[in-house]
Design a protein around this motif. Structure first.
Motif, short mmCIF file in Angstrom:
data_model
loop_
_atom_site.label_atom_id
_atom_site.label_comp_id
_atom_site.label_asym_id
_atom_site.label_seq_id
_atom_site.Cartn_x
_atom_site.Cartn_y
_atom_site.Cartn_z
N VAL A 461 0.84 -1.20 0.00
CA VAL A 461 0.00 0.00 0.00
C VAL A 461 0.87 1.25 0.00
N SER A 462 1.94 1.22 0.80
CA SER A 462 2.86 2.35 0.84
C SER A 462 3.49 2.59 -0.54
N ALA A 463 3.86 1.50 -1.21
CA ALA A 463 4.47 1.62 -2.54
C ALA A 463 3.48 2.19 -3.55
N ILE A 464 2.21 1.76 -3.47
CA ILE A 464 1.18 2.27 -4.39
C ILE A 464 1.03 3.78 -4.21
N CYS A 465 0.94 4.23 -2.97
CA CYS A 465 0.73 5.65 -2.71
C CYS A 465 1.92 6.48 -3.16
N ARG A 466 3.14 5.98 -2.92
CA ARG A 466 4.32 6.73 -3.39
C ARG A 466 4.37 6.73 -4.91
N ARG A 467 4.01 5.59 -5.52
CA ARG A 467 4.06 5.51 -6.98
C ARG A 467 3.12 6.52 -7.63
N LEU A 468 2.01 6.81 -6.93
CA LEU A 468 1.01 7.73 -7.48
C LEU A 468 1.16 9.14 -6.91
N ASP A 469 2.30 9.38 -6.23
CA ASP A 469 2.64 10.74 -5.74
C ASP A 469 1.59 11.32 -4.81
N GLY A 470 0.73 10.51 -4.20
CA GLY A 470 -0.26 11.03 -3.27
C GLY A 470 -1.36 11.85 -3.91
N ILE A 471 -1.56 11.70 -5.22
CA ILE A 471 -2.60 12.47 -5.92
C ILE A 471 -3.95 11.81 -5.66
N PRO A 472 -4.89 12.53 -5.01
CA PRO A 472 -6.15 11.89 -4.62
C PRO A 472 -6.91 11.22 -5.76
N LEU A 473 -7.02 11.88 -6.90
CA LEU A 473 -7.79 11.28 -7.99
C LEU A 473 -7.16 9.97 -8.44
N ALA A 474 -5.82 9.94 -8.55
CA ALA A 474 -5.13 8.71 -8.97
C ALA A 474 -5.35 7.60 -7.94
N LEU A 475 -5.31 7.94 -6.66
CA LEU A 475 -5.52 6.94 -5.62
C LEU A 475 -6.94 6.38 -5.67
N GLU A 476 -7.92 7.25 -5.91
CA GLU A 476 -9.30 6.79 -5.97
C GLU A 476 -9.53 5.91 -7.18
N LEU A 477 -8.91 6.26 -8.30
CA LEU A 477 -9.09 5.46 -9.50
C LEU A 477 -8.50 4.05 -9.34
N VAL A 478 -7.35 3.96 -8.69
CA VAL A 478 -6.67 2.66 -8.62
C VAL A 478 -7.24 1.78 -7.51
N ALA A 479 -7.89 2.38 -6.50
CA ALA A 479 -8.38 1.60 -5.36
C ALA A 479 -9.38 0.53 -5.79
N SER A 480 -10.21 0.86 -6.79
CA SER A 480 -11.23 -0.10 -7.21
C SER A 480 -10.61 -1.35 -7.84
N ARG A 481 -9.33 -1.30 -8.26
CA ARG A 481 -8.69 -2.45 -8.89
C ARG A 481 -8.41 -3.58 -7.88
N LEU A 482 -8.56 -3.27 -6.59
CA LEU A 482 -8.35 -4.32 -5.60
C LEU A 482 -9.44 -5.38 -5.65
N ARG A 483 -10.51 -5.14 -6.43
CA ARG A 483 -11.53 -6.18 -6.60
C ARG A 483 -10.93 -7.39 -7.31
N THR A 484 -9.91 -7.15 -8.14
CA THR A 484 -9.35 -8.26 -8.94
C THR A 484 -7.87 -8.52 -8.66
N LEU A 485 -7.18 -7.58 -8.01
CA LEU A 485 -5.75 -7.74 -7.73
C LEU A 485 -5.50 -7.59 -6.24
N SER A 486 -4.48 -8.27 -5.76
CA SER A 486 -4.04 -8.05 -4.38
C SER A 486 -3.22 -6.77 -4.33
N PRO A 487 -3.01 -6.18 -3.14
CA PRO A 487 -2.17 -4.97 -3.07
C PRO A 487 -0.78 -5.19 -3.68
N GLU A 488 -0.20 -6.36 -3.44
CA GLU A 488 1.12 -6.62 -3.98
C GLU A 488 1.09 -6.68 -5.52
N GLU A 489 0.08 -7.35 -6.07
CA GLU A 489 -0.05 -7.42 -7.53
C GLU A 489 -0.30 -6.04 -8.12
N LEU A 490 -1.12 -5.25 -7.43
CA LEU A 490 -1.40 -3.91 -7.92
C LEU A 490 -0.15 -3.06 -7.91
#
Length: 948
Positions: A461-490
C-alpha cells in the motif's frame, strides 16, 4: 412509462410526452391496476371495479376488449395476463404516489431541518389535485384515495412543523388557516397553526384557534382536546419562553453547497487555514486554491466553505464555471452568479441590463456572502476582472476560487494545494498516519468490503501511494482495482506500467505526468465499448441523465440499450461519478477524455448528437411548460441549464443555425418564466447571427421572440419594435403566431404603447380561438381583463377556467391576480384576500419571487384597507425580506412604503418616518420615480416634509 395518480390520471412515455388513455372504462381499468401496485388482479374483481355490480352481457369478453385497448396505449408487454389475473408491469419509481411516500420517508429519516423541509416540499409538489380524481366516485378507489389523503395530511403536518423550526411562522400563520378550516378535528395540524400564530405576534388568534378546536371536538365527537393541545394552550397563556421563534442566527444559513458523498482525508489543517483567511472579520477577501488537476481543490474548497454560512448571513454559494467556454467574458460569469444566487427573475425587472457585472455588484453591495468560483483555469482573465469588480464594490463579499493558476490581482491570497502526505516509513502504524494511505484504504474498503491495512499489505500500500505521488484522484481510480488484484499485484502492475517513458506525457511536471500515467493505465484496462462511452461523455458540460447519455453515446456500432450497463461498469471503476441520478466526469477525467475523443476523430459527430439531443429535450419540455407538468419541466430545465447553454454555444460556433434557432425558440418561454430575460436576449441574438442553413419560419419565430424580450428589457424611450410593425407577420403556424402576438403585444403595453399592444393581443385572441388553442385564448383574455373594466371580470373568469383546464399554474396565477383586482374594484375584500393568498401559494410553488412579492404587497394593501395594521406589517416585512434576498429593488421600495403606512395606521409616526425615508433613499438610488413620488407624498401627509 410514468404514471401520475395524485390528481387526474396522467401517463407519460419515456421521452416525457403525454400518453392519452381513451375512454372512461379503460382509464378505470388502468386506475384499478395501479391501485393494486403491480400485483395481479382477478378478472372478476376488475369486472366489479369497472361496472359496480351491473356488468354487461359477456363481461369477460368486454373486459378483454378493454385490456386490449389499454395494451395498445401502453404497450402489450406492460399489461400481463397471469393465472392469478391481470397485472400492470411497474418499475420502482414510475408512480407518483410511490415517489410521494418515498420522499416523505426520506424526509423523516433526515436530521437536517432545511433538507427535511425541501424533501417534504418536493413530496407535496407531486399533488396536482385530489388523488385518482377521474375515478373518485368509484367504490374500488375509495379506500386508496382515503389512504393517500391521510398520508398527504400527515406530510402537511410534518412539513409545517419543520417550517416552524426554520422560522417560517409568519407564512404558516397565513397558509394554514384554510387547511385547518377544512380539517377542524386534526389536533396536530391545529397545534402547528397555533404555534405559527403565536410566534407571529397573534396570541389572541392562537387562543381563539384552540377554542375552535374544543368546540368542534365536543360537537362532533363528544371529547376534549388531547393533552398535547391542552399543554400548548396553557403555554401560550403563560407566554413560555420555549414557544419563542428560532433565533435569527439559526435562520441565516443559506447555501447550495453539496453534501460530500465521502469524507475529506488529510486536509484538516488546510481546511482550518482557508477558513481562518475567509473569516468575515479577516482582511483577506480573495483566496485562490491552486494545484494540478485531480489534487482535490474543489473538495477542499467545499469542505472549507461548509459550516461558514453562519458567518455570512446572505449565504455561501458554489458557482461551477467548468461549463463556460473559453471565450466567455465577465458578464457570462456574472450571469452564472446571478442565477445561482436566485437573483435571476428579479434582475429581469430592471431595464438595460447590458452591464451584468455592474448590476450584480449593485444588487449585493450591502450583502455579506461567500462565493466559491470553481474550475477557473480556462477563464483566468475574465474571472480576474469579475473578482476585481466584486472586491471593489462589495465590502462584505468574500471570494474563494479554485484554479490551476492564480488570478494575479491585488488582494489575492494564493493557497497551493499539494498532493496528500506520503508514508515515510514501512511499519503499519507510521504508514496508516499518512494522508495518502488513509484515503487509499478508505476507498479500497468501499470497493472491497472488509479490506484493512495490516502488517502484511502495508509495504505494498505504501508503494502504491508513493508511486502515485499522493494524488487523490489517482488513488481513488486505482483503489477499485483491488476487486481483482491483491495490493502486492497492484503495486507490481503500477511499477510495470509507469516505468516506460512512453507512458509519460513529455513537457508536463512530474506529478502531472503521474496523473496522466494513471489515466492512461485506467484507459488501457477498459474494453473498447467502455472507452467509447467514457470519451463521448466528455462533451457534457454538467453531467447528464441516463437518457441523455444514451442519446449522445450511442450510434450504429454501439446500441443505446448497451449504454446503461457500460455506464455502470465505469461507475464501478470510479471513472464516472453518479450523483442524484446524473452521471458526471471529474474535471481531470473529462479533459483527458476530450483528448481521446479528438484522437478518435469523433468530436464533430458527438457534438452534433449532443446539440441534437438537447435541442430535442428543450422542444419536448417547451409545450409541457404550459400544462400540468409545469413545475417538473422547470426543474428539469433548471438541472440542464449548463448543458443547454453548451449546446447553443456549439451550434453557434459550429455554424449550425438550424439547431441554434430551434433551441432558442424552445427555450425562450422557460427563460421568460424564470425571468432570465438578459440570457434570452443574448441567446436569441447569437442564434440569429449564426451561419448555416435554417428554416425561414424558425428565423421569423426567433425574431418575434426577440422583439418581445427587447420590449421588456429596453428603456421606455427606446423603440425595439417600429411603430405599426407586427413581428409575427409571415408565421404560418396559427397557434404559434397567436401566442407570439400575445407575447409581443403584452410587451408593447408594458412599454407604454397601449393601443398597439392591445391591437396585437386582440388579434392573438381571435387567432387562438380560430386555432382552438385554449392556452393562447386564456393568456389573451387575462391580459385584456386588466384593460377592460366593464368586461374584466368575465374575461378573467373565462381565462382562469381555461388555464385550469390546460393545467398551467403560471397562467392560473395570472388569472387569479386579475380576478383579485376585479374583486377589489367590486369592494369584495374577503374574496380579494382569498385570491391573493391563492396567487401567493402558486408563486411560491413555482419559485417566481417577484410574483411572491407582488402577492404579499397586495395582501398588505388589503390588510391596510381593512384597518389591520399588524397583519399588514407582517406581510410587508415578509415582502421586504424576499425582495432584499432576491435583490428586487422595486419590491423593497413598495414594502418599505407599506411598512410606513402600517406604522402610521398603528400610530407610530417615528417608525412611519423611518420606513418612508428608507423607501425614498432606495428609490433615488435605483431609479423608479414612482416610488419616490409615493414616499414623498406619504411623508408630506405626515407633515414631516413640506408639500411640493
Amino acid at each position: 412509462m410514468r404514471y401520475e395518480v395524485l390528481g387526474p390520471l396522467a401517463v407519460w412515455d419515456a421521452a416525457g410526452l403525454p400518453v392519452k388513455v381513451p375512454e372512461a372504462k379503460v382509464r378505470a381499468l388502468l386506475a384499478s391496476l395501479l391501485i393494486h401496485g403491480g400485483g395481479p388482479v382477478p378478472a372478476d374483481r376488475l369486472i366489479e371495479d369497472l361496472w359496480a355490480g351491473n356488468p354487461p352481457d359477456g363481461s369477460v369478453n368486454t373486459l378483454q376488449t378493454k385490456v386490449s385497448q389499454l395494451r395498445r396505449v401502453l404497450g402489450r408487454e406492460r399489461v400481463i395476463r397471469e393465472p392469478a389475473g391481470y397485472r400492470l408491469l411497474l418499475a420502482d419509481d414510475t408512480v407518483d404516489a410511490v415517489r410521494f411516500q418515498e420522499l416523505a420517508e426520506r424526509a423523516r429519516a433526515h436530521e437536517e431541518p432545511a433538507v427535511k423541509g425541501d424533501l417534504f416540499a418536493d413530496a407535496l409538489a407531486l399533488w396536482r389535485g385530489p388523488a385518482y380524481a377521474d375515478v373518485a366516485e368509484s367504490l374500488f378507489a375509495h379506500s386508496e384515495i382515503a389512504r393517500l389523503e391521510a398520508l398527504r395530511l400527515a406530510v402537511l403536518e410534518d412539513h409545517a412543523e419543520v417550517r416552524l423550526t426554520l422560522g417560517e411562522h409568519t407564512a404558516l400563520a397565513a397558509e394554514l388557516g384554510e387547511l385547518v378550516a377544512r380539517h377542524p378535528l386534526r389536533e396536530r395540524l391545529r397545534m402547528a397553526h397555533m404555534r405559527a400564530l403565536y410566534r407571529s405576534g397573534r396570541q389572541g388568534d392562537a387562543l381563539q384557534s384552540f377554542q375552535e378546536l374544543r368546540f368542534h371536538l365536543e360537537e362532533e365527537l363528544g371529547v376534549s382536546p388531547g393533552p398535547g393541545a391542552a399543554a400548548l394552550h396553557e403555554a401560550i397563556l403563560r407566554q413560555e419562553p420555549h414557544l419563542a421563534p428560532p433565533t435569527v442566527e439559526s435562520l441565516s444559513c443559506r447555501t447550495n453547497l453539496p453534501t460530500p458523498l465521502t469524507s475529506l482525508i488529510g486536509r484538516q489543517e488546510a481546511v482550518g487555514q482557508v477558513r481562518a483567511r475567509l473569516n468575515s472579520d479577516s482582511n483577506t477577501r480573495l483566496v485562490t486554491l491552486t494545484g494540478l488537476g485531480g489534487v482535490g481543490k474543489t473538495r477542499l474548497a467545499i469542505a472549507a466553505a461548509h459550516d461558514m454560512a453562519e458567518r455570512f448571513p446572505d449565504g455561501v454559494w458554489l458557482v461551477e464555471l467548468a461549463g463556460l467556454g473559453g471565450a466567455s467574458d465577465p458578464d457570462d460569469i456574472a450571469e452564472r452568479v446571478i442565477t445561482t444566487l436566485g437573483l435571476c427573475d428579479t434582475a429581469a425587472s430592471e431595464p438595460s441590463l447590458d452591464d451584468l457585472v455592474g448590476w450584480l455588484c449593485r444588487a449585493v453591495a450591502e450583502k455579506r456572502l461567500l462565493i466559491l468560483l470553481d474550475n477557473c483555469e480556462h477563464l483566468v482573465e475574465p474571472v480576474a476582472a469579475f473578482a476585481g469588480a466584486v472586491l471593489s464594490t462589495v465590502p462584505g463579499g468574500r471570494l474563494l476560487v479554485t484554479s490551476q493558476e492564480a488570478l494575479g490581482i491585488p488582494g489575492e491570497v494564493v493557497h497551493p494545494v499539494p498532493p496528500l502526505a506520503l508514508p515515510e516509513h514501512t511499519d503499519p502504524g507510521a504508514v496508516a498516519r499518512s494522508g495518502a494511505v488513509e484515503l487509499f484504504v478508505e476507498r479500497a474498503a468501499a470497493a472491497v468490503p472488509g479490506f484493512t491495512l495490516d502488517a502484511e499489505n502495508a509495504p505494498a500500500v505504501s508503494a502504491i501511494c508513493r508511486r502515485l505521488d499522493g494524488i487523490p484522484l489517482a488513488l481513488e481510480l486505482v483503489a477499485s482495482r483491488l476487486r481483482t488484484l491483491s495490493p502486492e499485484e497492484l503495486a507490481t502492475s503500477l511499477d510495470g506500467r509507469f516505468t516506460p517513458p512512453e507512458v509519460r506525457a513529455r513537457g508536463l511536471p512530474a506529478r502531472q505526468q503521474t496523473l496522466r500515467g494513471m489515466l492512461d493505465w485506467s484507459w488501457q484496462l477498459l474494453t473498447e465499448d467502455e472507452r467509447i462511452v467514457l470519451r463521448r461523455l466528455a462533451v457534457h458540460a454538467d453531467g447528464c441523465t441516463l437518457s441523455s447519455a444514451e442519446a449522445v453515446c450511442a450510434d450504429r456500432e454501439l446500441r443505446a440499450e448497451r449504454v446503461p450497463d457500460l455506464l455502470s461498469r465505469l461507475v464501478d471503476r470510479s471513472l464516472v461519478v453518479r450523483e442524484a441520478g446524473r452521471f458526471r466526469l471529474l474535471e481531470s477525467v473529462a479533459a483527458y477524455c476530450a483528448e481521446r475523443l479528438a484522437e478518435a476523430g469523433e468530436t464533430a459527430a458527438v457534438r452534433a448528437r449532443f446539440v441534437r439531443c438537447y435541442t430535442e429535450l428543450a422542444e419536448r419540455q417547451s409545450e409541457r411548460l404550459r400544462g400540468p407538468d409545469q413545475r417538473h419541466c422547470l426543474e428539469r430545465l433548471n438541472a440542464e441549464t449548463i448543458n443547454l447553454r453548451r449546446a447553443l454555444d456549439l451550434a453557434v460556433t459550429g455554424n449550425d443555425a438550424g439547431h441554434a434557432l430551434r433551441l432558442v425558440n424552445a427555450m425562450t418561454w422557460y427563460w421568460f418564466l424564470r425571468g432570465r430575460l438578459t440570457e434570452a436576449r443574448r441567446s436569441l441574438q447569437a442564434a440569429l447571427t449564426a451561419d448555416g442553413e435554417s428554416a425561414p419560419a424558425a428565423r421569423r419565430t426567433a425574431r418575434a421572440w426577440l422583439a418581445g424580450i427587447e420590449l421588456r428589457t429596453s428603456p421606455v424611450d427606446a423603440a425595439p419594435v417600429p411603430a405599426g410593425a407586427d413581428p409575427t407577420a409571415g408565421l404560418g403556424d396559427p397557434v404559434l403566431r397567436a401566442r407570439l402576438q400575445w407575447f409581443v403585444g403584452t410587451g408593447l403595453t408594458g412599454h407604454g404603447r397601449h393601443y398597439e399592444g392591445l391591437r396585437l393581443v386582440e388579434a392573438s385572441l381571435a387567432g387562438a380561438r380560430a386555432a382552438r388553442d385554449h392556452w393562447g385564448e386564456a393568456a389573451a383574455l387575462v391580459e385584456l381583463a386588466g384593460h377592460s373594466p366593464a368586461r374584466g371580470e368575465s374575461h378573467a373568469e373565462l381565462g382562469a377556467a381555461l388555464f385550469h383546464e390546460v393545467g398551467d399554474r403560471w397562467g392560473q396565477l395570472r388569472a387569479t391576480r386579475s380576478l383579485a383586482l376585479a374583486a377589489e374594484r367590486n369592494g369584495d375584500h374577503a374574496r380579494t384576500e382569498r385570491l391573493h393568498r391563492e396567487a401567493l401559494l402558486v408563486a411560491e410553488e413555482l419559485g417566481l419571487w417577484t410574483e411572491v412579492v407582488e402577492a404579499l404587497s397586495w395582501l398588505g394593501q388589503t390588510a391596510l384597507a381593512g384597518g389591520h395594521a399588524r397583519r399588514a406589517a407582517e406581510l410587508y416585512e415578509r415582502a421586504l425580506s424576499v425582495s432584499a434576498e432576491r435583490a428586487y429593488h422595486r419590491g423593497e421600495i413598495r414594502a418599505e412604503i407599506g411598512l410606513g403606512l402600517a406604522a402610521r395606521l398603528d400610530g407610530d409616526r417615528e417608525a412611519a418616518k423611518r420606513h418612508l425615508n428608507r423607501a425614498l433613499a432606495k428609490s433615488r438610488s435605483s431609479g423608479p420615480a414612482a416610488g419616490a413620488a409615493e414616499a414623498l407624498a406619504e411623508l408630506a401627509e405626515l407633515e414631516l416634509v413640506p408639500r411640493a
